[in-house]
Design an enzyme around this catalytic site. Structure first.
Site, PDB file in Angstrom:
ATOM      1  N   HIS A 104      -2.615  -8.195  -1.095  1.00 57.62           N
ATOM      2  CA  HIS A 104      -3.118  -8.985  -2.688  1.00 57.62           C
ATOM      3  C   HIS A 104      -2.256  -9.888  -2.770  1.00 57.62           C
ATOM      4  O   HIS A 104      -2.505 -10.825  -3.626  1.00 57.62           O
ATOM      5  CB  HIS A 104      -2.676  -8.216  -3.785  1.00 57.62           C
ATOM      6  CG  HIS A 104      -2.657  -6.684  -4.104  1.00 57.62           C
ATOM      7  ND1 HIS A 104      -2.949  -5.140  -4.608  1.00 57.62           N
ATOM      8  CD2 HIS A 104      -4.404  -6.359  -3.327  1.00 57.62           C
ATOM      9  CE1 HIS A 104      -3.730  -4.948  -4.294  1.00 57.62           C
ATOM     10  NE2 HIS A 104      -4.399  -5.047  -3.694  1.00 57.62           N
ATOM     11  N   GLY A 170       7.226   3.241  -3.390  1.00 55.74           N
ATOM     12  CA  GLY A 170       6.935   2.384  -4.711  1.00 55.74           C
ATOM     13  C   GLY A 170       5.510   2.347  -4.922  1.00 55.74           C
ATOM     14  O   GLY A 170       5.484   1.079  -5.774  1.00 55.74           O
ATOM     15  N   SER A 172       1.942   3.582  -7.237  1.00 63.24           N
ATOM     16  CA  SER A 172       1.833   4.489  -8.160  1.00 63.24           C
ATOM     17  C   SER A 172       0.493   4.618  -7.507  1.00 63.24           C
ATOM     18  O   SER A 172      -0.231   5.726  -7.729  1.00 63.24           O
ATOM     19  CB  SER A 172       0.974   3.812  -9.290  1.00 63.24           C
ATOM     20  OG  SER A 172       0.347   3.308  -9.322  1.00 63.24           O
TER      21      SER A 172
HETATM   22  P1  OAD Z   1       2.838  -0.210  -9.820  1.00 61.63           P
HETATM   23  O1  OAD Z   1       3.445  -0.496 -10.945  1.00 61.63           O
HETATM   24  O2  OAD Z   1       0.776   0.991  -9.959  1.00 61.63           O
HETATM   25  O3  OAD Z   1       3.520   1.828  -9.134  1.00 61.63           O
HETATM   26  C1  OAD Z   1       5.104   0.910  -9.452  1.00 61.63           C
HETATM   27  C2  OAD Z   1       5.526   2.384  -8.491  1.00 61.63           C
HETATM   28  O4  OAD Z   1       6.474   1.896  -8.352  1.00 61.63           O
HETATM   29  C3  OAD Z   1       5.412   3.853  -9.127  1.00 61.63           C
HETATM   30  O5  OAD Z   1       4.813   5.058  -8.214  1.00 61.63           O
HETATM   31  C4  OAD Z   1       6.734   4.118  -9.747  1.00 61.63           C
HETATM   32  O6  OAD Z   1       7.341   5.359  -9.878  1.00 61.63           O
HETATM   33  C5  OAD Z   1       7.812   3.162  -8.659  1.00 61.63           C
HETATM   34  N1  OAD Z   1       8.635   2.994  -8.972  1.00 61.63           N
HETATM   35  C6  OAD Z   1       9.210   2.161  -9.706  1.00 61.63           C
HETATM   36  N2  OAD Z   1      11.057   1.936  -9.872  1.00 61.63           N
HETATM   37  C7  OAD Z   1      11.106   2.032  -8.593  1.00 61.63           C
HETATM   38  C8  OAD Z   1      12.578   2.504  -7.381  1.00 61.63           C
HETATM   39  N3  OAD Z   1      13.362   1.868  -7.961  1.00 61.63           N
HETATM   40  N4  OAD Z   1      11.797   2.759  -6.352  1.00 61.63           N
HETATM   41  C9  OAD Z   1      11.918   3.986  -5.924  1.00 61.63           C
HETATM   42  N5  OAD Z   1       9.710   3.614  -6.590  1.00 61.63           N
HETATM   43  C10 OAD Z   1       9.941   3.301  -7.644  1.00 61.63           C
HETATM   44  O7  OAD Z   1       2.687  -0.714  -8.596  1.00 61.63           O
HETATM   45  P2  OAD Z   1       1.295  -0.922  -7.321  1.00 61.63           P
HETATM   46  O8  OAD Z   1       1.289   0.557  -7.136  1.00 61.63           O
HETATM   47  O9  OAD Z   1       2.426  -1.543  -6.313  1.00 61.63           O
HETATM   48  O10 OAD Z   1      -2.838  -5.735  -7.875  1.00 61.63           O
HETATM   49  O11 OAD Z   1       0.644  -1.932  -7.703  1.00 61.63           O
HETATM   50  C11 OAD Z   1      -0.617  -1.711  -7.190  1.00 61.63           C
HETATM   51  C12 OAD Z   1      -1.471  -2.788  -7.214  1.00 61.63           C
HETATM   52  O12 OAD Z   1      -2.165  -2.816  -9.129  1.00 61.63           O
HETATM   53  C13 OAD Z   1      -0.967  -3.847  -7.800  1.00 61.63           C
HETATM   54  O13 OAD Z   1      -0.516  -5.112  -6.100  1.00 61.63           O
HETATM   55  C14 OAD Z   1      -0.911  -5.082  -8.438  1.00 61.63           C
HETATM   56  C15 OAD Z   1      -1.608  -4.348  -9.717  1.00 61.63           C
HETATM   57  O14 OAD Z   1      -3.094  -4.776 -10.581  1.00 61.63           O
HETATM   58  C16 OAD Z   1      -3.247  -7.017  -7.980  1.00 61.63           C
HETATM   59  O15 OAD Z   1      -2.374  -7.501  -8.553  1.00 61.63           O
HETATM   60  C17 OAD Z   1      -4.912  -7.270  -7.366  1.00 61.63           C
END
Ligand code: OAD
Length: 231
Positions: A104, A170, A172
């Protein structure tokens, strides 16, 4: 050497002080995600979008890789490792990983609105409305926004399809095409999912879920995999 492929999301950087996206009601630092991460948001208010990423860029200068980033780099002692990250921060590189694919984009780079192949490294500096590329076009964050193509996805699919071990940390698994990469991983490959709250990812063979903080679970898994490989 066995190939280890790691897909990471915002959760791996959370403990470094980089906020996640979906842990805060769809708001990202108080903004609707579409306002600051879509072509429509950019068309509506360039100043707001640039300012938002300027703040993210400054933040990157103040945070450090955590135990999870650092542990993943250690896998390179015994495995052929590729990190595929959805994160725009540079904490994997600073944690020591040598082979990082940013699906990204990267916060420390900017590109030209009209000439997207013109990409510049700007570190933690700000950009403003009126800052242009060498051909006179407005600079924008080098970030893939919602609705935009993901240029590196095919490379990421090929890398995933060659994995012996696939580790998800980490994320979602809510944003495609990144969330679909696990579907390209061979059935026989071992798969691990590490998250504070296990995401719904469907059923895959050889999948093990490790629920907990990335900074604890990732170093544990890395230790186990290295020990197994050393025999
Ligand atoms: P999310 O914010 O959707 O998900 C974060 C995940 O990390 C969740 O499943 C939480 O439970 C988990 N989490 C939080 N703290 C944690 C910790 N300390 N240890 C382990 N897990 C933890 O973020 P992404 O999945 O990265 O895209 O989001 C995907 C994309 O959506 C991003 O790259 C961005 C966003 O919009 C763009 O900007 C194009």
């Amino acid at each position: 050497m066995k190939k280890v492929v790691i897909l990471t999301g915002a959760g791996i950087s959370a403990e470094s002080g980089v906020p996640t996206f979906r842990d805060s009601d769809g708001l990202w630092e108080g903004h609707d995600v579409m306002e600051v991460a879509s072509p429509q948001g950019w068309a509506k208010n360039q100043e707001l979008v640039l300012d938002f990423y300027n703040q993210r860029r400054r933040n990157i200068g103040t945070v450090q890789p955590n135990a999870a980033h650092i542990a993943l780099a250690k896998l390179e002692e015994k495995f052929d490792v590729t990190v595929i990250t959805q994160n725009i921060d540079n904490l994997h590189e600073r944690g020591g990983s040598g082979n990082v694919l940013h699906l990204h984009g990267e916060i420390t780079k900017v590109s030209s609105c009209d000439y997207p192949d013109l990409v510049y490294d700007i570190g933690t500096k700000d950009i403003c409305v009126g800052d242009t590329c060498e051909r006179g076009s407005q600079l924008r964050p080098f970030v893939v926004w919602f609705g935009e193509p993901v240029p590196k996805i095919e490379e990421a699919m090929e890398i995933s399809a060659a994995a012996d071990i696939f580790i998800v940390v980490g994320t979602s698994m809510a944003v495609y095409p990144a969330a679909g990469l696990i579907g390209y991983v061979p059935n026989e490959a071992r798969k691990f999912v590490i998250d504070r709250v296990t995401p719904s990812i469907g059923h895959y063979p050889n999948l093990e879920v490790l629920e907990g903080k990335a900074s604890e679970k990732v170093p544990m898994l890395v230790k186990q995999l290295l020990a197994e490989e050393r025999g």
